[in-house]
Design a protein around this motif. Sequence first.
Motif, PDB file in Angstrom:
ATOM      1  N   UNK A   9      38.476   8.320  63.619  1.00 15.33           N
ATOM      2  CA  UNK A   9      38.587   8.531  62.131  1.00 15.33           C
ATOM      3  C   UNK A   9      38.561   7.109  61.650  1.00 15.33           C
ATOM      4  N   UNK A  10      37.748   7.003  60.627  1.00 15.78           N
ATOM      5  CA  UNK A  10      37.588   5.479  60.033  1.00 15.78           C
ATOM      6  C   UNK A  10      38.789   5.361  59.457  1.00 15.78           C
ATOM      7  N   UNK A  11      39.570   5.921  58.766  1.00 21.29           N
ATOM      8  CA  UNK A  11      40.871   5.552  58.239  1.00 21.29           C
ATOM      9  C   UNK A  11      41.960   5.408  59.470  1.00 21.29           C
ATOM     10  N   UNK A  12      41.969   5.999  60.363  1.00 19.09           N
ATOM     11  CA  UNK A  12      42.797   5.556  61.481  1.00 19.09           C
ATOM     12  C   UNK A  12      42.578   4.297  62.070  1.00 19.09           C
ATOM     13  N   UNK A  31      47.029  11.022  66.880  1.00 16.32           N
ATOM     14  CA  UNK A  31      47.100  10.990  68.074  1.00 16.32           C
ATOM     15  C   UNK A  31      45.952  11.518  68.889  1.00 16.32           C
ATOM     16  N   UNK A  32      45.456  12.638  68.224  1.00 17.16           N
ATOM     17  CA  UNK A  32      44.210  13.121  68.758  1.00 17.16           C
ATOM     18  C   UNK A  32      42.963  12.161  68.601  1.00 17.16           C
ATOM     19  N   UNK A  33      43.118  11.646  67.438  1.00 15.30           N
ATOM     20  CA  UNK A  33      41.936  10.603  67.439  1.00 15.30           C
ATOM     21  C   UNK A  33      41.798   9.520  68.224  1.00 15.30           C
ATOM     22  N   UNK A  34      43.198   9.179  68.870  1.00 14.86           N
ATOM     23  CA  UNK A  34      43.070   8.260  70.005  1.00 14.86           C
ATOM     24  C   UNK A  34      42.797   9.012  71.354  1.00 14.86           C
ATOM     25  N   UNK A  35      43.512  10.162  71.808  1.00 16.29           N
ATOM     26  CA  UNK A  35      43.050  10.889  72.708  1.00 16.29           C
ATOM     27  C   UNK A  35      41.609  11.251  72.910  1.00 16.29           C
ATOM     28  N   UNK A  53      41.925   0.864  73.055  1.00 18.15           N
ATOM     29  CA  UNK A  53      41.348   2.370  73.149  1.00 18.15           C
ATOM     30  C   UNK A  53      40.503   2.309  71.896  1.00 18.15           C
ATOM     31  N   UNK A  54      40.910   1.820  71.001  1.00 19.79           N
ATOM     32  CA  UNK A  54      40.250   2.322  69.555  1.00 19.79           C
ATOM     33  C   UNK A  54      38.837   1.298  69.498  1.00 19.79           C
ATOM     34  N   UNK A  55      38.841   0.110  70.028  1.00 22.55           N
ATOM     35  CA  UNK A  55      37.759  -0.852  69.942  1.00 22.55           C
ATOM     36  C   UNK A  55      37.078  -0.598  71.227  1.00 22.55           C
ATOM     37  N   UNK A  56      37.062   0.336  72.032  1.00 25.37           N
ATOM     38  CA  UNK A  56      36.480   0.581  73.368  1.00 25.37           C
ATOM     39  C   UNK A  56      34.886   0.432  73.208  1.00 25.37           C
ATOM     40  N   UNK A  57      34.460   0.988  72.119  1.00 21.40           N
ATOM     41  CA  UNK A  57      32.967   0.795  71.904  1.00 21.40           C
ATOM     42  C   UNK A  57      32.368  -0.512  72.174  1.00 21.40           C
ATOM     43  N   UNK A 107      38.284  22.196  64.434  1.00 17.21           N
ATOM     44  CA  UNK A 107      37.240  21.343  63.871  1.00 17.21           C
ATOM     45  C   UNK A 107      37.437  19.945  64.617  1.00 17.21           C
ATOM     46  N   UNK A 108      38.322  19.393  64.588  1.00 15.30           N
ATOM     47  CA  UNK A 108      38.857  17.855  65.115  1.00 15.30           C
ATOM     48  C   UNK A 108      38.634  17.923  66.407  1.00 15.30           C
ATOM     49  N   UNK A 109      38.971  19.223  67.345  1.00 14.32           N
ATOM     50  CA  UNK A 109      38.789  19.518  68.645  1.00 14.32           C
ATOM     51  C   UNK A 109      37.319  19.360  69.070  1.00 14.32           C
ATOM     52  N   UNK A 110      36.712  19.993  68.276  1.00 11.84           N
ATOM     53  CA  UNK A 110      35.143  20.275  68.311  1.00 11.84           C
ATOM     54  C   UNK A 110      34.727  18.775  68.485  1.00 11.84           C
ATOM     55  N   UNK A 111      34.993  18.181  67.350  1.00 10.45           N
ATOM     56  CA  UNK A 111      34.555  16.633  67.153  1.00 10.45           C
ATOM     57  C   UNK A 111      34.797  15.820  68.461  1.00 10.45           C
TER      58      UNK A 111
END
Lengths: 193, 193
Positions: free
Chosen positions: A103-106, A166-170, B109-113, A90-94
């Motif tokens: 992710x808002x939390x990340x 890490x995926x949320x950055x990649x 990268x997180x604030x890239x937008x 699901x996360x990869x689809x996103x």
Amino acid sequence: MPRAKEYSKEEVLNTATKVFWKRGFKNTSISDLVNATGLNKHSMYGEFENKEGLFLACIDHYVNTSTKYLMDILKEEPLGIGNIKAFIKNRIEYATSGEFDGCLLVNTTVEKHLLDEKINKIVNKELYGQKNLFHACLVAAQKNGEISTEKDCEILADYLMCFLEGLMIVGKTNPTKRSLNNIMDTTMGAILK
Amino acid sequence: MPRAKEYSKEEVLNTATKVFWKRGFKNTSISDLVNATGLNKHSMYGEFENKEGLFLACIDHYVNTSTKYLMDILKEEPLGIGNIKAFIKNRIEYATSGEFDGCLLVNTTVEKHLLDEKINKIVNKELYGQKNLFHACLVAAQKNGEISTEKDCEILADYLMCFLEGLMIVGKTNPTKRSLNNIMDTTMGAILK
DNA sequence: GCTAATTAAGAACGATTGTTCTGTAATGTC
DNA sequence: GACATTACAGAACAATCGTTCTTAATTAGC
């Protein structure tokens, strides 16, 4: 009795959450929020006290909507490796959907230096809750023989959290789905061994 | 001939980089930079054109100083798994040092937008360069028999980047060194298998 | 010691920040 | 229909934003 509200709190939270999600807390202005929600400035302060109050309400809204169905994936019986795989897929689809904001939390964790400790505690708590769901799936997977009983599920849960953060950055660097799937397979390889 | 400068460009970049590193680009004000560096506002614009110019100079400075010795770890001959382990150990030390601000490239990268595309391209390029150094180590490890020749080094390099970017988030949640070491061992397990 | 050039110090620009205040429109109860 | 209550609309607040401008200090060559 008073004049009726012209706004829906639910809709306001929906929209405001998206703005915070994309821009972060500090980089979101009241104007941004007013423009996006259409909500009157005075009504905003009346309903949420101030910008921080609205943000806290948005985090609450986020975990009760945007991440709720994700958590449900991790709770679907019978628990096991299947839940974790479904979650990651699901996360990869996103991450490859073209509408990826992480992710808002990340995102909030990254700007934690600038935020009130109250916010940071709530964010940490939510991330910890997520880890615990992974842990439950891993323990179940151990019981049903999907993973070795020699593994430490606490460690594997931490490992999964690290990978997903890490995926949320990649995801922000425009990766291909193929590449993310390969990363996922490698990650799962360490768990299944 | 003109009046002599009272500041050292090197020192200014050192200090400004730290401020951007901790606060992010958008959340760093000119006042923050002036207060931290002691540099005159006018001199700042004279030397770096504007805030973005200074930020670009700081990114350049960052990769040539803060990450330079890290990259050198990955280049130390003979290449192999040892380089990667040494790199990760260094990152774990940093993440548990009490002075952890993550990675400037990851934070950006997180604030890239919110940023100019010029900035994003440079950040991406630097991250890609880092991945390539991992790749070279992995290829060498394959040649010297440390890892299986059936592995795809491209995938493993992506996997390592994902893990390390995750580590830059996990590090912000005050993890123990023991926990990070365990995550590292699990990560390396997927590579060495 | 005058000139030219470049610096430092900081005032000033209009725009935007988060927040508060003022005035008006709408609504249910009396 | 008057009253109390609350929402709406937006003006106004001081503070800060990134940037530019003005003024004075410093220096090397003439």
